[in-house]
Design a protein around this motif. Structure first.
Motif, PDB file in Angstrom:
ATOM      1  N   ASN A   2       0.813  -1.054  -0.105  1.00 30.72           N
ATOM      2  CA  ASN A   2       0.175   0.032   0.079  1.00 30.72           C
ATOM      3  C   ASN A   2       0.803   1.348  -0.035  1.00 30.72           C
ATOM      4  OD1 ASN A   2      -1.886   2.082   0.505  1.00 30.72           O
ATOM      5  ND2 ASN A   2      -2.580   1.206   2.300  1.00 30.72           N
ATOM      6  N   VAL A   3       0.830   1.963  -1.111  1.00 31.99           N
ATOM      7  CA  VAL A   3       1.682   2.962  -1.058  1.00 31.99           C
ATOM      8  C   VAL A   3       1.376   4.453  -0.423  1.00 31.99           C
ATOM      9  CG1 VAL A   3       2.450   2.453  -3.533  1.00 31.99           C
ATOM     10  CG2 VAL A   3       0.675   3.708  -3.479  1.00 31.99           C
ATOM     11  N   TYR A  13       6.730   8.713   3.839  1.00 34.50           N
ATOM     12  CA  TYR A  13       5.607   9.854   4.346  1.00 34.50           C
ATOM     13  C   TYR A  13       4.931   9.812   2.996  1.00 34.50           C
ATOM     14  CZ  TYR A  13       7.792  10.016   8.873  1.00 34.50           C
ATOM     15  OH  TYR A  13       8.190   9.557   9.897  1.00 34.50           O
ATOM     16  N   PRO A  14       4.295   8.968   2.344  1.00 36.20           N
ATOM     17  CA  PRO A  14       3.570   9.097   1.026  1.00 36.20           C
ATOM     18  C   PRO A  14       2.522  10.437   1.049  1.00 36.20           C
ATOM     19  CG  PRO A  14       3.236   6.960   1.537  1.00 36.20           C
ATOM     20  CD  PRO A  14       4.019   7.745   2.637  1.00 36.20           C
ATOM     21  N   SER A  40       4.508  10.692  -4.048  1.00 37.15           N
ATOM     22  CA  SER A  40       3.529   9.449  -3.790  1.00 37.15           C
ATOM     23  C   SER A  40       4.332   8.512  -3.209  1.00 37.15           C
ATOM     24  CB  SER A  40       2.916   9.051  -4.891  1.00 37.15           C
ATOM     25  OG  SER A  40       4.013   8.527  -6.060  1.00 37.15           O
ATOM     26  N   GLN A  41       5.257   8.136  -3.359  1.00 36.43           N
ATOM     27  CA  GLN A  41       6.327   6.883  -2.753  1.00 36.43           C
ATOM     28  C   GLN A  41       6.789   7.361  -1.492  1.00 36.43           C
ATOM     29  OE1 GLN A  41       6.292   3.941  -4.165  1.00 36.43           O
ATOM     30  NE2 GLN A  41       4.793   4.969  -5.601  1.00 36.43           N
ATOM     31  N   GLY A  42       6.638   8.449  -1.001  1.00 36.15           N
ATOM     32  CA  GLY A  42       7.031   8.865   0.511  1.00 36.15           C
ATOM     33  C   GLY A  42       8.366   9.374   0.480  1.00 36.15           C
ATOM     34  N   THR A  79      -0.021  11.038  -9.892  1.00 38.80           N
ATOM     35  CA  THR A  79       1.036  11.581 -11.233  1.00 38.80           C
ATOM     36  C   THR A  79       1.057  12.915 -11.132  1.00 38.80           C
ATOM     37  OG1 THR A  79       0.440   9.793 -12.649  1.00 38.80           O
ATOM     38  CG2 THR A  79       1.255  11.755 -13.707  1.00 38.80           C
ATOM     39  N   SER A  80      -0.194  13.629 -11.007  1.00 40.57           N
ATOM     40  CA  SER A  80      -0.279  15.133 -10.818  1.00 40.57           C
ATOM     41  C   SER A  80       0.274  15.478  -9.595  1.00 40.57           C
ATOM     42  CB  SER A  80      -1.620  15.479 -10.650  1.00 40.57           C
ATOM     43  OG  SER A  80      -2.012  15.128 -12.059  1.00 40.57           O
ATOM     44  N   TRP A  81       0.191  14.728  -8.387  1.00 45.82           N
ATOM     45  CA  TRP A  81       0.968  15.144  -7.138  1.00 45.82           C
ATOM     46  C   TRP A  81       2.715  15.107  -7.399  1.00 45.82           C
ATOM     47  CZ3 TRP A  81      -0.460  16.081  -1.976  1.00 45.82           C
ATOM     48  CH2 TRP A  81       0.437  15.850  -1.005  1.00 45.82           C
TER      49      TRP A  81
END
Length: 165
Positions: A2-3, A13-14, A40-42, A79-81
């Motif tokens: 869970n990403v 910290y995604p 998104s990967q933290g 992706t936008s993040w």
């Protein structure tokens, strides 16, 4: 995997804003600290000094507080993040750091503004500082201690000295 799961041990910290105390400044003003934004990967990105955005190594140590944001409030999702974090980071590698008006909080604000987080086109350093101060979670007991103990010691000393005047 869970990403969106936070991993304190790996400092992942995604979709989070993260915060850590700045020695001496935070000891006197506990609402002032150093902020970063994670992908998104933290992986944490933070404007750590003039013309420098660090990756995966915050300028003043690992986070003591974090605020996980809702990815559903970003049109285009993860992706936008990530694109917004990258664009803000690229811009801040061209900027001089200034404690009062163009700093780590401004870098995070630019990323949130680019992604139009929550539909907003204006995220200021003051807004982010207040948001983190009132709604940020501690990474654990030691995050709380690292944030507040120096301030408590200084305040206790100041109060005890005041009695002798």
């Amino acid at each position: 995997m869970n990403v969106t799961k936070i991993d304190y041990d790996l400092h992942r910290y995604p979709f989070c804003l993260v915060w850590t105390p700045i020695p001496m400044i935070t000891w006197l003003l506990p609402f002032v600290g150093h902020m970063g934004i994670a992908t998104s990967q933290g992986i944490i990105r933070d404007f750590a000094g003039p013309y420098f955005v660090s990756e995966d190594q915050m300028g003043f140590g690992w986070p003591t507080r974090y605020l996980q944001l809702n990815i559903d409030k970003v049109e285009g999702g993860a992706t936008s993040w990530d694109d917004a974090v990258q664009k803000a980071s690229a811009e801040y590698t061209k900027r001089m750091h200034n404690l009062f008006w163009d700093n780590c909080h401004s870098h995070c604000g630019m990323a949130l503004t680019i992604m139009r987080y929550g539909g907003s086109s204006w995220w200021s350093m003051v807004k982010l500082a207040a948001w983190m101060f009132f709604f940020g979670k501690y990474v654990g007991f030691w995050g709380f201690v690292k944030t507040w103990l120096p301030f408590a010691i200084i305040l206790t000393f100041a109060i005890s000295m005041w009695k002798f005047l």
